[in-house]
Scaffold this motif. Structure first.
Motif, PDB file in Angstrom:
ATOM      1  N   ARG A  29       0.845  -1.200   0.000  1.00  0.00           N
ATOM      2  CA  ARG A  29       0.000   0.000   0.000  1.00  0.00           C
ATOM      3  C   ARG A  29       0.878   1.247   0.000  1.00  0.00           C
ATOM      4  N   THR A  30       0.422   2.279  -0.686  1.00  0.00           N
ATOM      5  CA  THR A  30       1.086   3.576  -0.568  1.00  0.00           C
ATOM      6  C   THR A  30       0.614   4.252   0.717  1.00  0.00           C
TER       7      THR A  30
ATOM      8  N   VAL B 236       6.160  -0.039  -6.831  1.00  0.00           N
ATOM      9  CA  VAL B 236       5.308  -1.145  -6.369  1.00  0.00           C
ATOM     10  C   VAL B 236       5.587  -2.408  -7.182  1.00  0.00           C
TER      11      VAL B 236
ATOM     12  N   LEU C 210       6.878  10.220  -3.294  1.00  0.00           N
ATOM     13  CA  LEU C 210       5.969   9.775  -4.349  1.00  0.00           C
ATOM     14  C   LEU C 210       5.462  10.921  -5.218  1.00  0.00           C
TER      15      LEU C 210
ATOM     16  N   ILE D 174       5.856   3.592   0.741  1.00  0.00           N
ATOM     17  CA  ILE D 174       5.083   2.387   0.449  1.00  0.00           C
ATOM     18  C   ILE D 174       5.256   1.402   1.596  1.00  0.00           C
TER      19      ILE D 174
ATOM     20  N   ALA E 123       5.147   5.819  -8.222  1.00  0.00           N
ATOM     21  CA  ALA E 123       4.730   4.832  -7.235  1.00  0.00           C
ATOM     22  C   ALA E 123       4.465   3.480  -7.877  1.00  0.00           C
ATOM     23  N   ASP E 124       3.797   3.468  -9.033  1.00  0.00           N
ATOM     24  CA  ASP E 124       3.456   2.196  -9.676  1.00  0.00           C
ATOM     25  C   ASP E 124       4.706   1.415 -10.053  1.00  0.00           C
TER      26      ASP E 124
END
Length: 245
Positions: free
Chosen positions: A8-9, A71, A62, A15, A67-68
């Protein structure tokens, strides 16, 4: 049922990777091992990592970084092995921290022993004979949460606070031990006193302990403790240590 681990962010600051919904030996070991693996990646956008009992927090901006993409890299790292079965990382330390149990230095030993269903002598034998692990660092700088103790030590916190438990105090609740960094009020029971200090803001490594380190608390007399305090007035060096892992 939620499938773990969960990624989760957390706002725009980082993260969070969580391995369980509650404290367990396996999830804590997974967090220690995974944090070490993330640190080993040396990703430039990761400024720092931290951990709780069952989670790892990857600190990054972020706003600046994708972020993606991060992740996905974390997910790929998670898929490299079963982290619940992963060994603890190398470079850890086993500490032997001399401790006075009971007396006026640690006045709640008898109360804690009664709550754990043993007499004070057996309480000392169980605590001093159990090798515990640093589960996480928190609440105060360098302050360790240690565990887990045998099941009979799953004792609750006090309803009222002890107002002035000193630095170096060994306190107990919910199958965990804590060594206090500073004098502080607490709902945990004060069962032992050490000369050890967990935090030195002037040193190159301010935190003495790290998650994954292990500790024993051998019993010493009050006279031996007074000698330790005299020879190590700042609290550093008031313990023996050896490399493990």
């Amino acid at each position: 049922m939620t499938d773990y681990p969960i990624i989760r962010t957390v706002g725009l600051t980082g993260i969070l990777v969580t391995f369980a919904g509650a404290m367990s030996e396996e999830a804590n070991k997974a967090s220690v091992a995974f944090r070490a693996a993330v640190d080993a990646q040396d990703w430039p956008e990761v400024s720092e990592t931290a951990m709780s009992l069952v989670s790892v927090f990857i600190i990054t901006d972020l706003v600046t970084h994708d972020a993606d993409a991060l992740v996905e890299r974390l997910r790929a790292l998670l898929e490299t092995q079963d982290w619940l079965a992963a060994p603890l990382p190398e470079g850890r330390t086993l500490w032997h921290i001399p401790t006075v149990y009971g007396t006026d230095l640690a006045p709640q030993l008898e109360e804690a022993a009664e709550a754990a269903g043993v007499d004070p002598d057996e309480a000392i034998r169980q605590i001093s004979g159990t090798r515990v692990r640093v589960l996480t660092i928190g609440f105060a700088p360098g302050q360790p949460y240690l565990g887990e103790l045998p099941e009979n030590w799953n004792i609750p916190r006090q309803k009222d606070l002890s107002l002035n438990v000193p630095a170096g105090a060994l306190v107990v609740a919910i199958r965990q031990l804590v060594i206090f960094t500073n004098t502080t009020p607490t709902g945990w029971r004060h069962i032992g006193q050490t000369a050890f200090r967990t935090f030195d803001q002037t040193g190159p490594a301010p935190f003495a302990l790290s998650p994954g380190d292990e500790i024993t608390f051998p019993q010493v007399s009050r006279a031996e403790m007074e000698k330790l305090l005299a020879t190590h007035p700042d609290g550093y060096g008031a313990a023996d240590r050896e490399a493990i892992g």
